[in-house]
Design a protein around this motif. Structure first.
Motif, PDB file in Angstrom:
ATOM      1  N   UNK A  37       0.815  -1.210   0.000  1.00  0.00           N
ATOM      2  CA  UNK A  37       0.000   0.000   0.000  1.00  0.00           C
ATOM      3  C   UNK A  37       0.849   1.259   0.000  1.00  0.00           C
ATOM      4  N   UNK A  38       2.135   1.098   0.219  1.00  0.00           N
ATOM      5  CA  UNK A  38       3.013   2.247   0.134  1.00  0.00           C
ATOM      6  C   UNK A  38       4.137   2.044  -0.864  1.00  0.00           C
ATOM      7  N   UNK A  39       4.317   0.817  -1.357  1.00  0.00           N
ATOM      8  CA  UNK A  39       5.408   0.465  -2.273  1.00  0.00           C
ATOM      9  C   UNK A  39       6.706   1.097  -1.798  1.00  0.00           C
ATOM     10  N   UNK A  40       7.188   0.604  -0.636  1.00  0.00           N
ATOM     11  CA  UNK A  40       8.425   1.144  -0.095  1.00  0.00           C
ATOM     12  C   UNK A  40       8.249   2.543   0.451  1.00  0.00           C
ATOM     13  N   UNK A  44       3.038   9.502  -4.713  1.00  0.00           N
ATOM     14  CA  UNK A  44       2.995  10.374  -5.875  1.00  0.00           C
ATOM     15  C   UNK A  44       3.454  11.766  -5.455  1.00  0.00           C
ATOM     16  N   UNK A  45       4.370  12.360  -6.235  1.00  0.00           N
ATOM     17  CA  UNK A  45       4.922  13.668  -5.892  1.00  0.00           C
ATOM     18  C   UNK A  45       6.272  13.603  -5.225  1.00  0.00           C
ATOM     19  N   UNK A  46       6.695  12.404  -4.764  1.00  0.00           N
ATOM     20  CA  UNK A  46       8.032  12.250  -4.198  1.00  0.00           C
ATOM     21  C   UNK A  46       9.096  12.722  -5.191  1.00  0.00           C
ATOM     22  N   UNK A  47      10.124  13.361  -4.676  1.00  0.00           N
ATOM     23  CA  UNK A  47      11.307  13.680  -5.485  1.00  0.00           C
ATOM     24  C   UNK A  47      12.469  12.846  -4.955  1.00  0.00           C
ATOM     25  N   UNK A  48      13.049  12.048  -5.826  1.00  0.00           N
ATOM     26  CA  UNK A  48      14.139  11.151  -5.460  1.00  0.00           C
ATOM     27  C   UNK A  48      15.383  11.453  -6.291  1.00  0.00           C
ATOM     28  N   UNK A  49      16.533  11.281  -5.675  1.00  0.00           N
ATOM     29  CA  UNK A  49      17.780  11.169  -6.423  1.00  0.00           C
ATOM     30  C   UNK A  49      18.109   9.688  -6.463  1.00  0.00           C
ATOM     31  N   UNK A  50      18.191   9.147  -7.673  1.00  0.00           N
ATOM     32  CA  UNK A  50      18.354   7.698  -7.821  1.00  0.00           C
ATOM     33  C   UNK A  50      19.349   7.409  -8.942  1.00  0.00           C
ATOM     34  N   UNK A  89      17.633  12.960 -10.911  1.00  0.00           N
ATOM     35  CA  UNK A  89      16.595  13.416  -9.996  1.00  0.00           C
ATOM     36  C   UNK A  89      15.248  13.311 -10.692  1.00  0.00           C
ATOM     37  N   UNK A  90      14.315  12.606 -10.068  1.00  0.00           N
ATOM     38  CA  UNK A  90      13.025  12.331 -10.696  1.00  0.00           C
ATOM     39  C   UNK A  90      11.902  12.557  -9.687  1.00  0.00           C
ATOM     40  N   UNK A  91      10.710  12.756 -10.222  1.00  0.00           N
ATOM     41  CA  UNK A  91       9.516  12.889  -9.394  1.00  0.00           C
ATOM     42  C   UNK A  91       8.534  11.786  -9.772  1.00  0.00           C
ATOM     43  N   UNK A  92       7.946  11.133  -8.758  1.00  0.00           N
ATOM     44  CA  UNK A  92       7.007  10.033  -8.988  1.00  0.00           C
ATOM     45  C   UNK A  92       5.685  10.587  -9.501  1.00  0.00           C
ATOM     46  N   UNK A  93       5.222  10.068 -10.625  1.00  0.00           N
ATOM     47  CA  UNK A  93       3.939  10.502 -11.194  1.00  0.00           C
ATOM     48  C   UNK A  93       2.872   9.422 -11.115  1.00  0.00           C
ATOM     49  N   UNK A  94       3.279   8.158 -10.927  1.00  0.00           N
ATOM     50  CA  UNK A  94       2.319   7.058 -10.797  1.00  0.00           C
ATOM     51  C   UNK A  94       2.958   5.940 -10.002  1.00  0.00           C
ATOM     52  N   UNK A  95       2.201   5.379  -9.063  1.00  0.00           N
ATOM     53  CA  UNK A  95       2.723   4.272  -8.275  1.00  0.00           C
ATOM     54  C   UNK A  95       2.755   2.985  -9.086  1.00  0.00           C
ATOM     55  N   UNK A  96       3.476   2.004  -8.575  1.00  0.00           N
ATOM     56  CA  UNK A  96       3.574   0.703  -9.235  1.00  0.00           C
ATOM     57  C   UNK A  96       2.199   0.057  -9.320  1.00  0.00           C
ATOM     58  N   UNK A  97       1.997  -0.735 -10.377  1.00  0.00           N
ATOM     59  CA  UNK A  97       0.705  -1.387 -10.584  1.00  0.00           C
ATOM     60  C   UNK A  97       0.884  -2.594 -11.493  1.00  0.00           C
ATOM     61  N   UNK A  98       0.147  -3.668 -11.134  1.00  0.00           N
ATOM     62  CA  UNK A  98       0.041  -4.854 -11.996  1.00  0.00           C
ATOM     63  C   UNK A  98       1.405  -5.379 -12.431  1.00  0.00           C
ATOM     64  N   UNK A  99       2.332  -5.476 -11.484  1.00  0.00           N
ATOM     65  CA  UNK A  99       3.635  -6.025 -11.792  1.00  0.00           C
ATOM     66  C   UNK A  99       4.585  -5.041 -12.443  1.00  0.00           C
ATOM     67  N   UNK A 100       4.133  -3.828 -12.733  1.00  0.00           N
ATOM     68  CA  UNK A 100       4.975  -2.808 -13.342  1.00  0.00           C
ATOM     69  C   UNK A 100       5.426  -1.830 -12.269  1.00  0.00           C
ATOM     70  N   UNK A 285      -9.815   6.977 -17.461  1.00  0.00           N
ATOM     71  CA  UNK A 285      -8.417   6.847 -17.027  1.00  0.00           C
ATOM     72  C   UNK A 285      -8.256   7.637 -15.737  1.00  0.00           C
ATOM     73  N   UNK A 286      -7.874   6.958 -14.651  1.00  0.00           N
ATOM     74  CA  UNK A 286      -7.750   7.602 -13.328  1.00  0.00           C
ATOM     75  C   UNK A 286      -6.334   7.395 -12.814  1.00  0.00           C
ATOM     76  N   UNK A 287      -5.721   8.472 -12.356  1.00  0.00           N
ATOM     77  CA  UNK A 287      -4.340   8.414 -11.874  1.00  0.00           C
ATOM     78  C   UNK A 287      -4.243   7.469 -10.676  1.00  0.00           C
ATOM     79  N   UNK A 288      -3.145   6.736 -10.617  1.00  0.00           N
ATOM     80  CA  UNK A 288      -2.918   5.815  -9.502  1.00  0.00           C
ATOM     81  C   UNK A 288      -2.217   6.558  -8.376  1.00  0.00           C
ATOM     82  N   UNK A 289      -2.974   6.987  -7.385  1.00  0.00           N
ATOM     83  CA  UNK A 289      -2.418   7.684  -6.237  1.00  0.00           C
ATOM     84  C   UNK A 289      -2.199   6.733  -5.061  1.00  0.00           C
ATOM     85  N   UNK A 290      -2.912   5.612  -5.041  1.00  0.00           N
ATOM     86  CA  UNK A 290      -2.701   4.601  -4.014  1.00  0.00           C
ATOM     87  C   UNK A 290      -3.208   3.272  -4.560  1.00  0.00           C
ATOM     88  N   UNK A 291      -2.789   2.149  -3.989  1.00  0.00           N
ATOM     89  CA  UNK A 291      -3.255   0.849  -4.476  1.00  0.00           C
ATOM     90  C   UNK A 291      -4.762   0.702  -4.302  1.00  0.00           C
TER      91      UNK A 291
END
Length: 380
Positions: A37-40, A44-50, A89-100, A285-291
Motif C-alpha cells: 500500500x506504500x510500495x516502499x 505520488x509527488x516524491x522527489x528522489x535522487x536515484x 533526480x526524478x519525481x514520482x507521477x504514478x505508483x507501481x501497478x500490476x507487476x509494473x 483513465x484515473x491516476x494511480x495515487x494509491x493501491x
C-alpha cells in the motif's frame, strides 16, 4: 468545510473513512505495512535522487527507487548523455501497478545529495493519501491517542480533532457492513439493475446490467453516479472500461458523458472520461495515487479477504469487549497463524488494552471465516 474523517489504527494497519454531513461514506483508505500500500513508502509527488539501472532505446530509463521494482522514465524525458549508473533526480507521477514499476519524470534537483553512496535518496515527500481524505473536513475522530497527537500538529487550526473509541468502536456496525460491501463483485442500482465490477491485472471492467428488466436511459445515468462513487471508494485506477446499456443516439451519449463528468467532479484524483462509443463502451483513465482496496486487503487480488484482513477484523471485534475479559478467538488456521506471525504486534497491543491475553483456537480447516462470536470468561 463539511463532514468528518474517522481514523482507526492498530499496529501495522490504519483505516480512514470520510463521511459527509448525513453520515454516508464518501471515501475510504486502508494502509498496511508491507502490503504494497506504500510500495516502499513511496508516494505520488516524491522527489528522489536515484540511479539509472539500464537504458532501453525508444522506451526509457529504468530507475532504482525505494520500491521493489525499477521505475520507468520515458525515453522522451531522458536527458542527452544519460548513461547507466548515472544519478538522476526524478519525481514520482504514478505508483507501481500490476507487476509494473512506478512512473517518474525528470526534474531539477532542489539540492545535491551529500553522499552519493546513499542513493536512492528521497529529497521531498510527496502527497500523503490520508491528506486527500481530510482536505476539507471540519472534524477528525481517532481511536489512537498517539496518532491523534500527531494529527493535531498537522491539521489546520479550524479542524477539530478528538479521541473516540475503541469502545464503542469508531467504525460502527453499519459502516463496517458498507465497507465489507466494497469487495462485492455486484453492486445494486437504485431503481433496479446492477453493476458488475471485475478488476483484472491490466484494467477494471464494469458492466451495467439491467437485471433482466426493461431499462431506459435513466438506468445508465444512475449507473454513472454509482460508478464514480465505487471507483473512489475502491481506489480503482488506471484504465477503467464501462459497458453501459445500449443507447438510442448521440443525445443520450452526450447526456451520459456530462453525467459522468459531474459525478467525478469532486474526485481529488486526476480522472479523464472519454466520450461514449455508439456501442455503449466508455473509457475512464484515473491516476494511480494509491493501491486499489482489493490489492491491499485481498489475497492475490481475489475477492476473498486475506488471512491478515480477517485477523485485523477479529482484533477489532475483540477490542469492542470490556477490558479484563479473557477472550477465545475461534479462527481458521491461516488467520490464527497471521495473528501469531505478521500481526503479532497488533495482537499484543489489543491484549494490552484488554488487560488479558487472547486465546487462539483453531477452527476446522473448512471454516471459511473467523467466528463472529468471541466466547469470553472473566478473569478470576
Amino acid at each position: 468545510m463539511s463532514g468528518r474523517l474517522l481514523i482507526s489504527s492498530l499496529p501495522g494497519e490504519l483505516r480512514a473513512a470520510r463521511l459527509d454531513d448525513d453520515g454516508s461514506l464518501q471515501d475510504y483508505l486502508v494502509q498496511r505495512h508491507g502490503s504494497g500500500s506504500g510500495e516502499g513508502d513511496m508516494a505520488v509527488g516524491d522527489v528522489w535522487v536515484a540511479r539509472v539501472l539500464r537504458l532501453q532505446k525508444n522506451l526509457g530509463a529504468f530507475i532504482v527507487l525505494g520500491g521493489s521494482k525499477p521505475a520507468l522514465l520515458d525515453w522522451a524525458d531522458c536527458r542527452s548523455g544519460l548513461s547507466e549508473g548515472a544519478a538522476v533526480t526524478v519525481q514520482v507521477t504514478r505508483l507501481a501497478q500490476a507487476g509494473k514499476g512506478a512512473k517518474v519524470k525528470a526534474v531539477d534537483p532542489p539540492a545535491p545529495p551529500q553522499d552519493a553512496h546513499a542513493l536512492p535518496l528521497r529529497l521531498i515527500r510527496g502527497d500523503e493519501p490520508l491528506s486527500l481524505l481530510g482536505a476539507t473536513v471540519e472534524e477528525v475522530l481517532c481511536d489512537d491517542g498517539d496518532l491523534l497527537a500527531t494529527l493535531r500538529r498537522l491539521l489546520p487550526a479550524d479542524v477539530t480533532a478528538r479521541l473516540q473509541g475503541p469502545r464503542p468502536p469508531l467504525f460502527d456496525t453499519r459502516l463496517e457492513e458498507e465497507i465489507d460491501g466494497l469487495l462485492a463483485r455486484e453492486v445494486p442500482l437504485p431503481g433496479g439493475g446492477r453493476l458488475l465490477i471485475e478488476p483484472v491485472e491490466t484494467l477494471t471492467a464494469i458492466d451495467v446490467d439491467s437485471g433482466g428488466k426493461a431499462a431506459g436511459p435513466e438506468t445508465n445515468l444512475a449507473a454513472a453516479k454509482e460508478i464514480a462513487r465505487q471507483v473512489r471508494l475502491r481506489a480503482l485506477s488506471g484504465l477503467i472500461v464501462v459497458d453501459f446499456l445500449a443507447m438510442g443516439g448521440r443525445g443520450q451519449r452526450d447526456r451520459l458523458h456530462a453525467t459522468l463528468k459531474t459525478a467525478f467532479a469532486d474526485d481529488p484524483v486526476e480522472t479523464s472520461i472519454f466520450p461514449p462509443l455508439p456501442s455503449g463502451l466508455v473509457e475512464i483513465a484515473r491516476q494511480r495515487r494509491r493501491p486499489a482496496l482489493h490489492e491491499v486487503v485481498c489475497r492475490y487480488a481475489a475477492w476473498q479477504p486475506s488471512p491478515e484482513t480477517q485477523g485485523y477484523a477479529a482484533l477489532r471485534q475483540a477490542l469492542a469487549h470490556p477490558p479484563a475479559a479473557a477472550l477465545t478467538l475461534t479462527l481458521p488456521p491461516a488467520v490464527a497463524a497471521a495473528l501469531e506471525g505478521p500481526l503479532a504486534e497488533a495482537r499484543q497491543a489489543v491484549e494490552a488494552k484488554l488487560g488479558a491475553p487472547l486465546r487462539l483456537c483453531m477452527a476446522e480447516p473448512e471454516a471459511p471465516q473467523p467466528s463472529g462470536t468471541f466466547p469470553g470468561e472473566m478473569l478470576e
